[in-house]
Design an enzyme around this catalytic site. Structure first.
Site, PDB file in Angstrom:
ATOM      1  CB  SER A 101      -1.076  -0.032   1.416  1.00 41.82           C
ATOM      2  OG  SER A 101      -1.892   0.647   1.220  1.00 41.82           O
ATOM      3  CG  ASP A 242      -2.496   3.974  -1.849  1.00 40.42           C
ATOM      4  OD1 ASP A 242      -3.550   3.809  -2.762  1.00 40.42           O
ATOM      5  OD2 ASP A 242      -3.246   2.910  -0.634  1.00 40.42           O
ATOM      6  CG  ASP A 244      -3.206  -0.760  -2.577  1.00 41.38           C
ATOM      7  OD1 ASP A 244      -2.747   0.051  -2.215  1.00 41.38           O
ATOM      8  OD2 ASP A 244      -3.345  -2.158  -2.609  1.00 41.38           O
ATOM      9  CG  ASP A 246      -6.006   0.499  -0.425  1.00 42.40           C
ATOM     10  OD1 ASP A 246      -5.458   1.370  -1.178  1.00 42.40           O
ATOM     11  OD2 ASP A 246      -6.524  -1.040  -0.445  1.00 42.40           O
TER      12      ASP A 246
END
Length: 474
Positions: A101, A242, A244, A246
């Site tokens: 993340s 961010d 990834d 999400d």
């Protein structure tokens, strides 16, 4: 730092996860699915990844573990976590996302999804128990490499189709929107989505090296870049995610980032939500601003999802949740005009980005005007990195040991009116301001959240809180 589950998924040092740790956890995850009747050997396992240097090797190790367990690995490439989860949900397949993340590249992680969505805390406990059981099995932790059928195109196409008609026609026509691309897996998808609504997209800061972007504690360097780009390019907004994808990052026409919980609140208004679940760290003014039931939870998507599921079990409709980092989750389907937006009970960054831009454009307002119109308390947050887990545990134990210790620690900041220990320590001071200390669940970080009636007061309280944390010695 040993690999462990935190607020969302497994996290650990990259040097740990490229080896047997990832193989063991993937094997345990698949065995857990089989034991619970959620999957069976011969089924697909979708594998996605972010752009961290260690992610391809961990993904290859995970696919080899899946093959040994009798599953058919599918290589979904570098895709947004919500896109991977949505594709898995649509075809009834389990999935894993190799990502850390927002944390630095020397660390990584794995997020696990059943065919029906994110694993919960009970699933995590079952995986941990199975890891212990399998630790003596050399095959379970074997470090090997494998590949699988590539379905990256299918994953991306389904996610694009989800959002192509969310907003009216060319509602963003003529608006210059900056896209801070850095090393986000959504950096190209977002160009397609925004241009589809007529926006003139200005790519910014694309990087071939991984850059950790924390949307909940935007760094001073990132803030300076956003402000510089906004002034130089005369932008309506700047959007990003961010690593990834999400968690969203949305900055106004001045390059000032909007807080994630504000984005969640705007999304709730856009969707006409009837129930909201959100952690205790989200702005305390949300209840008054939205006028619908708000359920407060501990920090972490599994807790928000559990609260949403409870609302569904009670017969509620139009149920959604969001976190202070801006990630939005849909527990139920939502119908907007003639568009049905299917439930997606995992953090998504695209929906809040489009909701904020769509509301502002539809009202002919700037994002800064939209933010001011919500009239929320000023809320700020930041973190201290490289804050040893032992140190944070010692501090929290000290503060929880008695009211006198807590009062002495906070004495320079104000007297305590009340406190909550739902997740970390959240203290309301005598002037009605709030300060909240919370250790990260799976990284050596200590976070501080504050709320106050004015920007200057909030900034001062945050600086003072971070200084107290930095100076703490057991």
């Amino acid at each position: 730092m040993a690999a462990k589950f935190g607020t969302s998924g497994l996290r650990g040092l990259s040097t740990e996860l490229v080896g047997s740790v990832s193989a063991l956890h993937v094997t345990a995850f698949l065995r857990m699915l089989v034991q619970k009747g959620c999957a069976a050997p011969g089924d697909l396992l979708l594998v996605g990844q972010d752009f961290r240097p260690s992610s391809p090797e961990i993904a290859a190790t995970a696919m080899a573990a899946a093959q040994r367990a009798g599953f058919r690995p599918v290589d979904c490439g570098a895709v947004p976590t919500p896109a991977l989860a949505f594709y898995g949900q649509s075809i009834g397949a389990a999935s894993i996302m190799i990502t850390g993340s927002h944390i630095p590249a020397d660390r990584n992680g794995i997020k696990f999804y059943r065919p029906d969505g994110e694993i919960d805390k009970q699933d995590e406990a079952a995986i941990v128990a199975l890891v212990t059981e399998l630790a003596q099995d050399e095959q379970a932790g074997l470090v090997a490499r494998a590949s699988g059928e590539n379905r990256q195109m299918q994953v991306e196409r389904l996610f694009l189709d989800r959002y192509r008609q969310l907003l009216p026609g060319n509602i963003l026509n003529g608006l210059r929107i900056g896209l801070y691309q850095h090393s986000s897996v959504a950096r190209d998808l977002l160009v397609d989505i925004l241009e589809g609504f007529g926006a003139q997209v200005v790519p910014l800061g694309r990087s071939e090296h991984f850059i950790p972007v924390d949307t909940e504690a935007v760094s001073a360097q990132t803030r300076a870049s956003l402000a510089g780009w906004a002034a130089a390019e005369k932008l309506f907004a700047i959007v990003s995610t961010d690593g990834d994808a999400d968690r969203p990052l949305v900055a106004d026409e001045n390059g000032q980032p909007l807080r994630g919980d504000l984005l969640g609140l705007l999304t709730a208004q856009f969707l006409k939500a009837e129930v909201i679940a959100t952690p205790v760290t989200s702005n305390s003014g949300i209840e008054a601003a939205i006028g619908v039931p708000v359920v407060r939870t501990r920090v972490g998507s599994p807790f928000v999802i559990a609260a949403m599921q409870e609302a569904l079990a009670q017969g509620r409709q139009r149920v959604m949740g969001f976190e202070a980092n801006g990630g939005v989750m849909l527990a139920s389907d939502f119908t907007l005009a003639n568009i049905r937006l299917a439930a997606l009970p995992t953090r998504d960054c695209v929906l809040p980005i489009l909701a904020a831009l769509g509301l502002a454009a539809g009202e002919g307002a700037s994002l800064s005007e939209m933010a001011a119109g919500m009239d929320l308390p000023i809320a700020l947050s930041d973190r201290l990195e490289h804050y040893a887990l032992e140190r944070s545990a010692s501090l929290m134990a000290h503060l929880r040991a008695g009211d006198s210790q807590l009062a002495a620690f906070l004495a320079p900041l104000g007297a305590i009116r009340d406190k909550s220990d739902l997740d970390g320590l959240r203290i309301r001071l005598d002037d009605d301001s709030i300060i909240h200390f919370r250790p990260s669940g799976n990284a050596p970080e200590m976070r501080c959240y504050v709320e106050a009636k004015g920007e200057q007061k909030a900034a001062g309280l945050l600086a003072a809180g971070l200084a107290k944390l930095a100076n703490w010695q057991a």
